[in-house]
Motif scaffolding. Structure first.
Motif, PDB file in Angstrom:
ATOM      1  N   ALA A  65      79.958  17.982  28.021  1.00  0.00           N
ATOM      2  CA  ALA A  65      79.299  19.010  27.154  1.00  0.00           C
ATOM      3  C   ALA A  65      78.180  19.506  27.634  1.00  0.00           C
ATOM      4  CB  ALA A  65      79.014  17.942  25.823  1.00  0.00           C
ATOM      5  N   MET A  66      77.221  18.923  28.462  1.00  0.00           N
ATOM      6  CA  MET A  66      76.222  19.706  28.927  1.00  0.00           C
ATOM      7  C   MET A  66      76.461  20.701  30.002  1.00  0.00           C
ATOM      8  SD  MET A  66      72.719  17.488  29.962  1.00  0.00           S
ATOM      9  CE  MET A  66      72.581  16.679  28.529  1.00  0.00           C
ATOM     10  N   ALA A  67      77.577  20.228  30.648  1.00  0.00           N
ATOM     11  CA  ALA A  67      77.660  21.233  31.718  1.00  0.00           C
ATOM     12  C   ALA A  67      78.456  22.312  31.153  1.00  0.00           C
ATOM     13  CB  ALA A  67      79.012  20.548  32.712  1.00  0.00           C
ATOM     14  N   GLU A  68      79.159  22.361  30.094  1.00  0.00           N
ATOM     15  CA  GLU A  68      79.706  23.463  29.161  1.00  0.00           C
ATOM     16  C   GLU A  68      78.718  24.280  28.605  1.00  0.00           C
ATOM     17  OE1 GLU A  68      82.949  25.341  28.534  1.00  0.00           O
ATOM     18  OE2 GLU A  68      82.921  23.408  29.381  1.00  0.00           O
ATOM     19  N   GLU A  69      77.640  23.745  27.930  1.00  0.00           N
ATOM     20  CA  GLU A  69      76.809  24.158  27.496  1.00  0.00           C
ATOM     21  C   GLU A  69      75.799  25.176  28.757  1.00  0.00           C
ATOM     22  OE1 GLU A  69      72.896  22.185  25.454  1.00  0.00           O
ATOM     23  OE2 GLU A  69      74.741  21.654  24.338  1.00  0.00           O
ATOM     24  N   ARG A  70      75.656  24.390  29.719  1.00  0.00           N
ATOM     25  CA  ARG A  70      74.848  25.125  30.856  1.00  0.00           C
ATOM     26  C   ARG A  70      75.706  26.605  31.330  1.00  0.00           C
ATOM     27  NH1 ARG A  70      72.796  20.573  34.238  1.00  0.00           N
ATOM     28  NH2 ARG A  70      71.574  19.910  32.527  1.00  0.00           N
ATOM     29  N   LYS A  71      76.939  26.104  31.444  1.00  0.00           N
ATOM     30  CA  LYS A  71      78.085  27.173  31.613  1.00  0.00           C
ATOM     31  C   LYS A  71      77.826  28.559  30.753  1.00  0.00           C
ATOM     32  CE  LYS A  71      82.426  27.135  33.324  1.00  0.00           C
ATOM     33  NZ  LYS A  71      83.785  26.503  33.440  1.00  0.00           N
ATOM     34  N   ALA A  72      77.731  28.049  29.358  1.00  0.00           N
ATOM     35  CA  ALA A  72      77.796  29.270  28.498  1.00  0.00           C
ATOM     36  C   ALA A  72      76.294  29.879  28.413  1.00  0.00           C
ATOM     37  CB  ALA A  72      77.859  28.398  27.034  1.00  0.00           C
ATOM     38  N   ALA A  73      75.359  29.143  28.756  1.00  0.00           N
ATOM     39  CA  ALA A  73      73.986  29.616  28.632  1.00  0.00           C
ATOM     40  C   ALA A  73      73.862  30.646  30.275  1.00  0.00           C
ATOM     41  CB  ALA A  73      72.850  28.419  29.016  1.00  0.00           C
ATOM     42  N   LEU A  74      74.396  29.857  31.192  1.00  0.00           N
ATOM     43  CA  LEU A  74      74.457  30.667  32.272  1.00  0.00           C
ATOM     44  C   LEU A  74      75.052  32.102  32.027  1.00  0.00           C
ATOM     45  CD1 LEU A  74      73.392  30.318  35.253  1.00  0.00           C
ATOM     46  CD2 LEU A  74      75.689  29.905  35.931  1.00  0.00           C
ATOM     47  N   ALA A  75      76.243  32.208  31.488  1.00  0.00           N
ATOM     48  CA  ALA A  75      76.973  33.389  31.211  1.00  0.00           C
ATOM     49  C   ALA A  75      76.098  34.211  30.177  1.00  0.00           C
ATOM     50  CB  ALA A  75      78.385  33.236  30.412  1.00  0.00           C
ATOM     51  N   GLY A  76      75.618  33.675  29.236  1.00  0.00           N
ATOM     52  CA  GLY A  76      74.536  34.354  28.304  1.00  0.00           C
ATOM     53  C   GLY A  76      73.583  35.069  29.079  1.00  0.00           C
ATOM     54  N   SER A  77      72.834  34.239  29.749  1.00  0.00           N
ATOM     55  CA  SER A  77      71.704  34.901  30.799  1.00  0.00           C
ATOM     56  C   SER A  77      72.198  35.847  31.646  1.00  0.00           C
ATOM     57  CB  SER A  77      70.850  33.649  31.449  1.00  0.00           C
ATOM     58  OG  SER A  77      71.858  32.919  32.343  1.00  0.00           O
ATOM     59  N   ARG A  78      73.420  36.129  32.335  1.00  0.00           N
ATOM     60  CA  ARG A  78      73.735  36.799  33.015  1.00  0.00           C
ATOM     61  C   ARG A  78      73.960  38.217  32.183  1.00  0.00           C
ATOM     62  NH1 ARG A  78      78.485  34.875  36.150  1.00  0.00           N
ATOM     63  NH2 ARG A  78      76.944  33.501  37.318  1.00  0.00           N
ATOM     64  N   VAL A  79      74.477  38.104  31.055  1.00  0.00           N
ATOM     65  CA  VAL A  79      74.641  39.175  30.163  1.00  0.00           C
ATOM     66  C   VAL A  79      73.315  39.884  29.908  1.00  0.00           C
ATOM     67  CG1 VAL A  79      75.491  39.894  27.802  1.00  0.00           C
ATOM     68  CG2 VAL A  79      76.969  38.384  29.311  1.00  0.00           C
ATOM     69  N   GLU A  80      72.405  38.791  29.449  1.00  0.00           N
ATOM     70  CA  GLU A  80      70.984  39.288  29.191  1.00  0.00           C
ATOM     71  C   GLU A  80      70.455  40.180  30.020  1.00  0.00           C
ATOM     72  OE1 GLU A  80      67.310  37.036  27.028  1.00  0.00           O
ATOM     73  OE2 GLU A  80      69.289  36.011  27.362  1.00  0.00           O
ATOM     74  N   ALA A  81      70.483  39.408  31.314  1.00  0.00           N
ATOM     75  CA  ALA A  81      70.032  40.238  32.492  1.00  0.00           C
ATOM     76  C   ALA A  81      70.483  41.611  32.739  1.00  0.00           C
ATOM     77  CB  ALA A  81      70.197  39.185  33.663  1.00  0.00           C
ATOM     78  N   GLN A  82      71.799  41.400  32.445  1.00  0.00           N
ATOM     79  CA  GLN A  82      72.420  42.770  32.831  1.00  0.00           C
ATOM     80  C   GLN A  82      71.979  43.878  31.830  1.00  0.00           C
ATOM     81  OE1 GLN A  82      76.420  42.164  32.559  1.00  0.00           O
ATOM     82  NE2 GLN A  82      76.841  41.904  34.926  1.00  0.00           N
ATOM     83  N   THR A  83      71.702  43.469  30.420  1.00  0.00           N
ATOM     84  CA  THR A  83      71.235  44.361  29.498  1.00  0.00           C
ATOM     85  C   THR A  83      69.770  44.761  29.759  1.00  0.00           C
ATOM     86  OG1 THR A  83      72.361  42.653  27.801  1.00  0.00           O
ATOM     87  CG2 THR A  83      71.299  44.383  27.065  1.00  0.00           C
ATOM     88  N   ILE A  84      69.010  43.637  30.192  1.00  0.00           N
ATOM     89  CA  ILE A  84      67.579  43.927  30.468  1.00  0.00           C
ATOM     90  C   ILE A  84      67.505  45.041  31.847  1.00  0.00           C
ATOM     91  CG2 ILE A  84      65.734  43.256  31.757  1.00  0.00           C
ATOM     92  CD1 ILE A  84      66.262  40.594  30.217  1.00  0.00           C
ATOM     93  N   VAL A  85      68.290  44.988  32.780  1.00  0.00           N
ATOM     94  CA  VAL A  85      68.520  45.882  33.860  1.00  0.00           C
ATOM     95  C   VAL A  85      68.821  47.083  33.237  1.00  0.00           C
ATOM     96  CG1 VAL A  85      69.701  46.515  36.039  1.00  0.00           C
ATOM     97  CG2 VAL A  85      68.753  44.130  35.682  1.00  0.00           C
ATOM     98  N   LYS A  86      69.783  47.193  32.474  1.00  0.00           N
ATOM     99  CA  LYS A  86      70.338  48.373  32.042  1.00  0.00           C
ATOM    100  C   LYS A  86      69.374  49.203  31.317  1.00  0.00           C
ATOM    101  CE  LYS A  86      74.060  49.895  29.101  1.00  0.00           C
ATOM    102  NZ  LYS A  86      74.724  49.122  28.097  1.00  0.00           N
ATOM    103  N   ASP A  87      68.690  48.313  30.373  1.00  0.00           N
ATOM    104  CA  ASP A  87      67.422  48.915  29.432  1.00  0.00           C
ATOM    105  C   ASP A  87      66.570  49.473  30.358  1.00  0.00           C
ATOM    106  OD1 ASP A  87      69.023  48.201  27.425  1.00  0.00           O
ATOM    107  OD2 ASP A  87      67.646  46.616  26.440  1.00  0.00           O
ATOM    108  N   ALA A  88      66.250  48.719  31.380  1.00  0.00           N
ATOM    109  CA  ALA A  88      65.130  49.029  32.081  1.00  0.00           C
ATOM    110  C   ALA A  88      65.335  50.538  32.831  1.00  0.00           C
ATOM    111  CB  ALA A  88      64.745  47.980  33.139  1.00  0.00           C
ATOM    112  N   LYS A  89      66.707  50.449  33.313  1.00  0.00           N
ATOM    113  CA  LYS A  89      67.078  51.972  34.086  1.00  0.00           C
ATOM    114  C   LYS A  89      67.033  52.977  32.899  1.00  0.00           C
ATOM    115  CE  LYS A  89      70.378  50.423  37.555  1.00  0.00           C
ATOM    116  NZ  LYS A  89      71.827  49.836  37.739  1.00  0.00           N
TER     117      LYS A  89
END
Lengths: 171, 237
Positions: A65-89
């Motif tokens: 369950a934890m691994a799943e959670e982490r995976k989801a969190a990782l995917a979320g953070s990746r999306v977030e990072a992309q948004t942040i970079v895009k916003d910054a650009k």
């Protein structure tokens, strides 16, 4: 006596009782010394093993369950990072444009102002020069008037004066 | 000779034989020492001695499990275990330690004496009948003798008797013959000096090893048959 021995040899009935009693006694001793504690320990061990197996199963599920959670969190953070970079650009782009526009506007206004100032300055300079010329000419005229005037000279003077007036008027 | 003459004495109107008393006491002591030594430090992770006794308990429990109803095994474990170590040690004692004083046996395998083996088988028979009474009640116990039909009564009685005899005589025969043969090999060794000594030494060793094996097998067979017997008393016909 011999007969007695022979009979005795065929059946020493006391031994039966001796063995029966010693067996029961042995059973009791074994029970107290070994059977109870060892059986209890074996039971405890099997309980523990079964507990451990249950716990292991539980931990495995938790870990999954934890691994799943982490995976989801990782995917979320990746999306977030992309948004942040895009916003910054976008922000950067916007800001750059803004800065450039601002700079252009500023430069334009500075230029306009400078031109205006220059024009003003020239105007002022011209005006003052004109005044000076007028003063000077008045002065020169007065000085010339104080001299002896000849007819020709006077005529030439008046002509030139009139000419000068015309030019002054034109400009 | 191990089963030649035996010194006896009278006490409380009963006859006792010295050899059986001494040997029985030795077996008893060995059994106590064994269980005492192997259960000093009982831990969750078994050490050497504990491994041995746990293996033995599992072994005897396994024998009982095969023959008794599943819900009854628990109550008979101690009996099977004690019976096994007692008979095993009895079988082995005479192989390695045979003592005679003035031609009279003092120490030998107790199970090479029919009185002892019949005592053991009698105890099994009594124990089985007692278990039957405990399981089915007195009425149920008595009616089990006339099942499936009333005229089976003599056959059932005869069955009790035959169980009693076969259980005791089998182990007696094997252990007794083992000791007799050891005795004969010893006589052969003694007969012609050093030559026969050298010849009979390997024979003696082989036979001793074989007897040790037989003794272990017989101890197993004894508890196996005893549990079969008890199990049959406990099961619904």
């Amino acid at each position: 006596m011999l007969l007695h021995l022979a009979v005795a040899r065929t059946l020493y009935n006391g031994d039966t009782i001796f063995y029966a009693v010693s067996f029961i006694l042995l059973m009791w001793i074994v029970k107290v010394l070994a059977w109870k504690p060892v059986t209890k320990m074996m039971q405890d061990r099997s309980d523990k093993i079964s507990d451990d197996i249950d716990n292991a199963e539980k931990s495995r599920k938790d870990a999954a369950a934890m691994a799943e959670e982490r995976k989801a969190a990782l995917a979320g953070s990746r999306v977030e990072a992309q948004t942040i970079v895009k916003d910054a650009k976008e922000n950067g782009q916007q800001q750059r444009e803004q800065i450039v526009t601002q700079a252009q506007t500023d430069a334009q206004s500075l230029k306009d102002k400078a031109q205006k100032d220059i024009a003003q300055e020239r105007e002022d300079a011209l005006a003052s020069a004109r005044n000076d010329v007028a003063d000077l000419s008045v002065e020169i005229a007065s000085k010339l008037l104080q001299r002896e005037l000849k007819a020709d000279d006077q005529k030439a003077l008046i002509d030139s004066y009139i000419e000068g007036l015309g030019e002054q008027h034109e400009s | 000779m191990g089963n030649g003459t035996v010194a006896t004495f009278q006490l409380f109107g009963l006859t006792f034989s010295v050899a059986n008393l001494v040997s029985g006491a030795i077996v008893f002591l060995l059994a106590v020492i064994f269980v005492f030594a192997t259960t000093r430090h009982i831990t969750m992770r078994p050490s050497k001695g504990q491994n041995v006794i746990e293996w033995l308990m599992d072994f005897t429990n396994g024998v009982l499990k095969g023959n008794l109803p599943a819900n009854e095994v628990r109550g008979y474990g101690l009996w099977g275990f004690t019976l096994f170590i007692f008979i095993f040690l009895s079988n082995q004692l005479g192989l390695f330690f045979n003592l005679m004083i003035n031609g009279k046996a003092i120490v030998r395998s107790p199970t090479s004496d029919p009185v002892v083996t019949m005592t053991l088988s009698m105890m099994t028979v009594i124990f089985a009948n007692y278990s039957s009474i405990r399981r089915w009640g007195t009425k149920g116990y008595l009616t089990s003798f006339v099942k499936p039909l009333w005229f089976f009564f003599p056959i059932n009685i005869f069955e009790e008797l035959s169980s009693f005899l076969t259980l005791g005589l089998r182990i007696f025969g094997i252990i007794y013959s083992g000791e007799v043969l050891l005795e004969m090999i010893w006589q052969l060794a003694e007969s012609h000096g050093i030559f026969t000594m050298a010849l009979s030494l390997p024979i003696e060793m082989i036979w001793q090893g074989f007897s040790a094996f037989l003794g272990a097998i017989q101890a197993y067979v004894f508890i196996m048959l005893s549990s079969v017997y008890v199990g049959r008393k406990l099961q619904e016909e």
